[in-house]
Structures are given as C-alpha cells and as structure tokens.
Design a protein around this motif. Structure first.
Motif, PDB file in Angstrom:
ATOM      1  N   GLY A   1     -50.419 -15.824  10.657  1.00  8.89           N
ATOM      2  CA  GLY A   1     -50.341 -15.814  12.116  1.00  8.89           C
ATOM      3  C   GLY A   1     -49.344 -16.748  12.744  1.00  8.89           C
ATOM      4  N   ASP A   2     -48.400 -17.298  11.957  1.00  6.85           N
ATOM      5  CA  ASP A   2     -47.520 -18.362  12.455  1.00  6.85           C
ATOM      6  C   ASP A   2     -46.040 -18.057  12.268  1.00  6.85           C
ATOM      7  N   PHE A   3     -45.686 -16.777  12.205  1.00  9.72           N
ATOM      8  CA  PHE A   3     -44.298 -16.375  11.946  1.00  9.72           C
ATOM      9  C   PHE A   3     -43.755 -17.048  10.683  1.00  9.72           C
ATOM     10  N   HIS A   4     -44.618 -17.235   9.689  1.00  9.22           N
ATOM     11  CA  HIS A   4     -44.231 -17.823   8.396  1.00  9.22           C
ATOM     12  C   HIS A   4     -43.717 -19.260   8.537  1.00  9.22           C
ATOM     13  N   SER A   5     -44.084 -19.951   9.600  1.00  9.79           N
ATOM     14  CA  SER A   5     -43.432 -21.241   9.848  1.00  9.79           C
ATOM     15  C   SER A   5     -44.382 -22.429   9.926  1.00  9.79           C
ATOM     16  N   GLY A   6     -45.667 -22.224   9.616  1.00  6.11           N
ATOM     17  CA  GLY A   6     -46.630 -23.305   9.785  1.00  6.11           C
ATOM     18  C   GLY A   6     -46.941 -24.083   8.516  1.00  6.11           C
ATOM     19  N   THR A   7     -47.457 -25.292   8.721  1.00 10.98           N
ATOM     20  CA  THR A   7     -47.906 -26.128   7.601  1.00 10.98           C
ATOM     21  C   THR A   7     -49.295 -26.701   7.878  1.00 10.98           C
ATOM     22  N   GLY A   8     -49.963 -26.213   8.922  1.00  6.74           N
ATOM     23  CA  GLY A   8     -51.179 -26.874   9.394  1.00  6.74           C
ATOM     24  C   GLY A   8     -52.460 -26.081   9.225  1.00  6.74           C
ATOM     25  N   ILE A   9     -53.571 -26.766   9.414  1.00  8.17           N
ATOM     26  CA  ILE A   9     -54.906 -26.175   9.413  1.00  8.17           C
ATOM     27  C   ILE A   9     -55.500 -26.362  10.801  1.00  8.17           C
ATOM     28  N   TYR A  10     -55.839 -25.260  11.456  1.00 11.68           N
ATOM     29  CA  TYR A  10     -56.491 -25.333  12.762  1.00 11.68           C
ATOM     30  C   TYR A  10     -58.001 -25.445  12.554  1.00 11.68           C
ATOM     31  N   GLU A  11     -58.612 -26.420  13.204  1.00  5.86           N
ATOM     32  CA  GLU A  11     -60.055 -26.615  13.133  1.00  5.86           C
ATOM     33  C   GLU A  11     -60.649 -26.434  14.516  1.00  5.86           C
ATOM     34  N   GLY A  12     -61.314 -25.323  14.729  1.00  7.15           N
ATOM     35  CA  GLY A  12     -61.974 -25.052  15.994  1.00  7.15           C
ATOM     36  C   GLY A  12     -63.339 -24.457  15.712  1.00  7.15           C
ATOM     37  N   LYS A  13     -63.641 -23.340  16.360  1.00  7.82           N
ATOM     38  CA  LYS A  13     -64.886 -22.637  16.047  1.00  7.82           C
ATOM     39  C   LYS A  13     -64.850 -22.097  14.628  1.00  7.82           C
ATOM     40  N   LYS A  14     -63.656 -21.910  14.122  1.00  9.50           N
ATOM     41  CA  LYS A  14     -63.462 -21.531  12.730  1.00  9.50           C
ATOM     42  C   LYS A  14     -62.252 -22.272  12.195  1.00  9.50           C
ATOM     43  N   THR A  15     -62.152 -22.333  10.889  1.00  9.30           N
ATOM     44  CA  THR A  15     -60.998 -22.954  10.253  1.00  9.30           C
ATOM     45  C   THR A  15     -59.951 -21.880   9.963  1.00  9.30           C
ATOM     46  N   VAL A  16     -58.713 -22.130  10.386  1.00  6.24           N
ATOM     47  CA  VAL A  16     -57.633 -21.158  10.208  1.00  6.24           C
ATOM     48  C   VAL A  16     -56.443 -21.862   9.559  1.00  6.24           C
ATOM     49  N   CYS A  17     -55.960 -21.271   8.477  1.00  6.64           N
ATOM     50  CA  CYS A  17     -54.825 -21.847   7.749  1.00  6.64           C
ATOM     51  C   CYS A  17     -53.520 -21.256   8.267  1.00  6.64           C
ATOM     52  N   HIS A  18     -52.826 -22.014   9.103  1.00  5.31           N
ATOM     53  CA  HIS A  18     -51.490 -21.620   9.560  1.00  5.31           C
ATOM     54  C   HIS A  18     -50.477 -22.265   8.611  1.00  5.31           C
ATOM     55  N   THR A  19     -50.390 -21.726   7.404  1.00 13.18           N
ATOM     56  CA  THR A  19     -49.610 -22.358   6.338  1.00 13.18           C
ATOM     57  C   THR A  19     -48.493 -21.436   5.836  1.00 13.18           C
ATOM     58  N   GLY A  20     -47.929 -20.653   6.744  1.00 17.20           N
ATOM     59  CA  GLY A  20     -46.896 -19.702   6.344  1.00 17.20           C
ATOM     60  C   GLY A  20     -45.662 -20.348   5.745  1.00 17.20           C
ATOM     61  N   TYR A  21     -45.223 -21.475   6.328  1.00 15.02           N
ATOM     62  CA  TYR A  21     -44.049 -22.149   5.779  1.00 15.02           C
ATOM     63  C   TYR A  21     -44.349 -22.718   4.400  1.00 15.02           C
ATOM     64  N   SER A  22     -45.496 -23.314   4.253  1.00 19.10           N
ATOM     65  CA  SER A  22     -45.883 -23.869   2.954  1.00 19.10           C
ATOM     66  C   SER A  22     -45.916 -22.771   1.890  1.00 19.10           C
ATOM     67  N   ASN A  23     -46.478 -21.611   2.239  1.00 23.20           N
ATOM     68  CA  ASN A  23     -46.534 -20.485   1.297  1.00 23.20           C
ATOM     69  C   ASN A  23     -45.132 -20.029   0.908  1.00 23.20           C
ATOM     70  N   TYR A  24     -44.314 -19.775   1.932  1.00 21.36           N
ATOM     71  CA  TYR A  24     -42.950 -19.288   1.703  1.00 21.36           C
ATOM     72  C   TYR A  24     -42.150 -20.236   0.825  1.00 21.36           C
ATOM     73  N   ALA A  25     -42.168 -21.520   1.173  1.00 22.69           N
ATOM     74  CA  ALA A  25     -41.345 -22.505   0.470  1.00 22.69           C
ATOM     75  C   ALA A  25     -41.754 -22.627  -0.992  1.00 22.69           C
ATOM     76  N   ALA A  26     -43.065 -22.658  -1.257  1.00 21.83           N
ATOM     77  CA  ALA A  26     -43.553 -22.781  -2.635  1.00 21.83           C
ATOM     78  C   ALA A  26     -43.187 -21.541  -3.450  1.00 21.83           C
ATOM     79  N   PHE A  27     -43.297 -20.371  -2.845  1.00 20.17           N
ATOM     80  CA  PHE A  27     -42.966 -19.123  -3.540  1.00 20.17           C
ATOM     81  C   PHE A  27     -41.484 -19.059  -3.894  1.00 20.17           C
ATOM     82  N   VAL A  28     -40.625 -19.340  -2.930  1.00 20.00           N
ATOM     83  CA  VAL A  28     -39.184 -19.255  -3.181  1.00 20.00           C
ATOM     84  C   VAL A  28     -38.768 -20.236  -4.274  1.00 20.00           C
ATOM     85  N   GLU A  29     -39.279 -21.444  -4.212  1.00 18.01           N
ATOM     86  CA  GLU A  29     -38.915 -22.435  -5.233  1.00 18.01           C
ATOM     87  C   GLU A  29     -39.408 -22.021  -6.619  1.00 18.01           C
ATOM     88  N   GLN A  30     -40.560 -21.361  -6.677  1.00 18.35           N
ATOM     89  CA  GLN A  30     -41.090 -20.902  -7.965  1.00 18.35           C
ATOM     90  C   GLN A  30     -40.270 -19.759  -8.537  1.00 18.35           C
TER      91      GLN A  30
END
Length: 371
Positions: free
Chosen positions: A139-168
C-alpha cells in the motif's frame, strides 16, 4: 425392457452426478493457471527463460504474511525492473481499510508476470530480457520501510521488500548493459519514485529507460504520507514538494541524470480507476462518473504539459481503450494486458517503449487530451 430403462436411467444419473465434479475440476485448473498460479522456488542457478518465485528473508506483505519477488533470467544482457500495482494507502484510515484500498497480500499476483510486457510472445521485443518483478502488497507505492500501529498493524515495507529482493537477485543477472525501470498503476508511481535508486543498483547499465504507466493522483499530503505513514527513505520523500508525486519524482530524476535517462509516461485518457481514487481524495468517497472523467482528463492535460516543460525530451503515449458508453471513461493500465495493441498512430505501447530504448523517444495520442 424395464431393465434396459433402469440401466439407462442409472447412466444418466451417473453422468449428471459427474458434471459438478468435472466443472469443479475445470474451475480449479483455470484458477491454478491464473489467479492461484505459483512459480517454483528459486534455488541454485536459474534456468534461462523460466519464471521463479524468489523468497527473501525478512520481507512481508502489509498483513504480515509472506512476500516474494518474481524472477526470469533472459538470454540478453538486458534487465527489466518491473513494479506491480494494486491501490494505495494515504492515511491511517486507508491503512486500516486494507483491501478496500490496496492489495494486502500476494494472492493472485504471480500469473500477472507472464502477461503483457512479460509474455513469451514472439511479438514481444522484451521476451529475452531478464525480469525482476516486484509484486505489490504493502500500500505504499513500494517505497515504505515502516510499520503502522493503529486499530490494526500494517506493514508498509515496500521499499524494504524491493531493496532486499533486488540485492539478492543481482548476482543472477551479472552486469547488464541495458535497463528498463517500469511499472503500472501503483507500480508506475513506484517506477518514478524508485528509478534513481534502481539505477544506482545497476551501475553497468548505460542505456537506461524509465516508463511510468497509468499513474496520476493529485494529493497535497504526499510528503506527509511518505514521511509519517510509509516512512520512506528521505532521499525519496524529500523530492515530494507538490501535489503531483510522479511529476516531482520524474523532474528530480531528469535534473540529476539529464539525458542519460530516457523518460516515458503513458496513461489512458479518462482512466476509470484513477478517477475513482481521485474522487476519494477530493470527496472521501470512491465514485465513478462522466464528471469525474472530465476532471481527470483536465488534470492529465496539465500533467503532460508540465512534464514536457520540465523534461523537454520526455516521451508521452496517451491512449484510449474499452471506453464506457455512459461515462466515456477508459481502461486502467496497459503494461500487463494490451501492451501490443496498436492503439495510437499504428504504434503499440510496447513498440513505443522499445523505440525509446533504442534511442527514438516519441509521443503519441496527445490529441485525445483535447476531446
């Protein structure tokens, strides 16, 4: 005679009993070929031309479930970094709204890789390139590194995912001489946001093209969303100074890289999906109408004018497909579907991108903005 009738009736009943089973099997096979398709996991050296699921330790979808990249090794020393789309979260409310606004996990994404620009069709000029595909579930245009904590926990970790995948995956493609960074919808926004980052990861590539497909949303809060909700890297969020995220990002890319990067933008003239999200930003309600389409077309004309002003050598392709008779609104995105259809000037979007890769940056369909 009665026995024959009885045997015939039993046969008919048996056939009828089998029909639901056959239909169920058929539906299951169809789903496995499309929505439920999955690729074999990449272990060891990849086989050329074969699609793989690449598991990446530490990555996750927005709901905390597994995330993976998708990879195909080509025969040419050329690479496509391809970002998928699937909605967006711009506020805590939309983050908590989950799949009403964006894809929250990997369900149904793998099969998309083999369509459109990723297909093996003889007519596809990119069929022999290596593909690094970044599915979208954060949900973050592949650009997030954060965890949203509200009524639910949401992983806005698109950048983290992308970067780790490309390097691998980088060791599997060596040192490519040609790079295409592209994506559709939310993935198009990502292509604009992350192109500079991708280019840095492939320093051997000297022939570089960036193509943004179907990505226009105007929102005054992009910078705040990137900083506070997605927690994007500062080199990404610092570029966001206006209500037009893609214009900000592509302008910054051009100012930094100049003519060493060819920049392309395409969009449907009255994009039915984007105008609904724009209506939500404007009114708080998702809705589609002819009036919303009119507003989108006006915004798109302004976007193209600004792109041409800021990036004189930009290539534009405006297209019309699957127009609704009532609203006149048109299909959303083209990279994964009708990319080989010659929609404007006898040229397909695939033709247009490939021409740019080879040094011929053109524009098509601009007259559609005036209709």
């Amino acid at each position: 005679m009665e026995k024959k009738k009885h045997r015939k009736a039993k046969k008919v009943l048996l056939i009828l009993a089998c029909v639901p089973v056959v239909l169920a099997v058929g539906v299951f096979v169809l789903l496995k070929m499309t929505f439920l398709k999955s690729f074999p996991k990449l272990t060891g050296e990849p086989e050329i031309g074969k699609w793989y699921e690449a598991a990446v330790e530490g990555t996750q979808s927005s709901d905390g479930s597994e995330w993976h990249g998708i990879f195909k090794k080509g025969t040419e020393n050329k690479v496509v970094v391809y970002f998928f789309g699937g909605g967006v979260s711009i506020t805590p409310e939309t983050s908590e709204g989950g799949n009403k606004f964006y894809a929250t996990n990997m369900t149904g994404q793998d099969f998309v890789a083999q369509g459109g620009i990723g297909s093996s069709a003889d007519s596809n000029p990119f069929k022999d390139w290596s593909f690094l595909v970044i599915p979208y579930a954060t949900g973050d245009f592949h650009s997030g590194t954060g965890i949203y904590e509200g009524k639910k926990t949401v992983c806005h970790t698109g950048y983290s995912n992308y970067a780790a995948f490309v390097e691998q995956i980088k060791p599997c493609v060596g040192e490519p001489d040609t790079l295409l960074v592209t994506g559709f919808s939310a993935g198009g926004f990502a292509a604009s946001l992350l192109a500079d980052d991708v280019i840095d990861r492939f320093p051997s590539a000297k022939n570089i093209t960036v193509c943004v497909d179907s990505s226009l949303l105007l929102y005054d809060g992009w910078h705040e969303t990137a900083v506070s909700l997605w927690k994007s890297p500062t080199e990404i969020s610092d570029r966001l100074t206006t209500d037009n995220l893609v214009l900000d990002s592509l302008t910054a890319l051009h100012e930094k890289r100049g003519d060493t990067v060819k920049i392309l933008f395409d969009c449907s003239c009255r994009d039915d999906t984007l105008q609904q999200y724009q209506a939500y930003i404007r009114t708080g309600t998702m809705s589609k109408s002819r009036e919303n389409g009119d507003l989108f077309q006006k915004d798109l004309l302004e976007m193209v004018s600004r792109l041409k002003e800021n990036i004189p050598e930009v290539g534009i392709y405006i297209w019309k497909h699957a127009e609704d008779a009532e609203t006149r609104n048109t299909q959303h995105t083209i990279l994964s579907s009708n990319v080989f259809d010659k929609l404007e000037d006898g040229v397909s979007v695939a033709d247009w991108i490939y021409a740019a890769v080879n040094g011929d940056v053109e524009s098509h369909g601009l007259a559609l903005l005036e209709k």
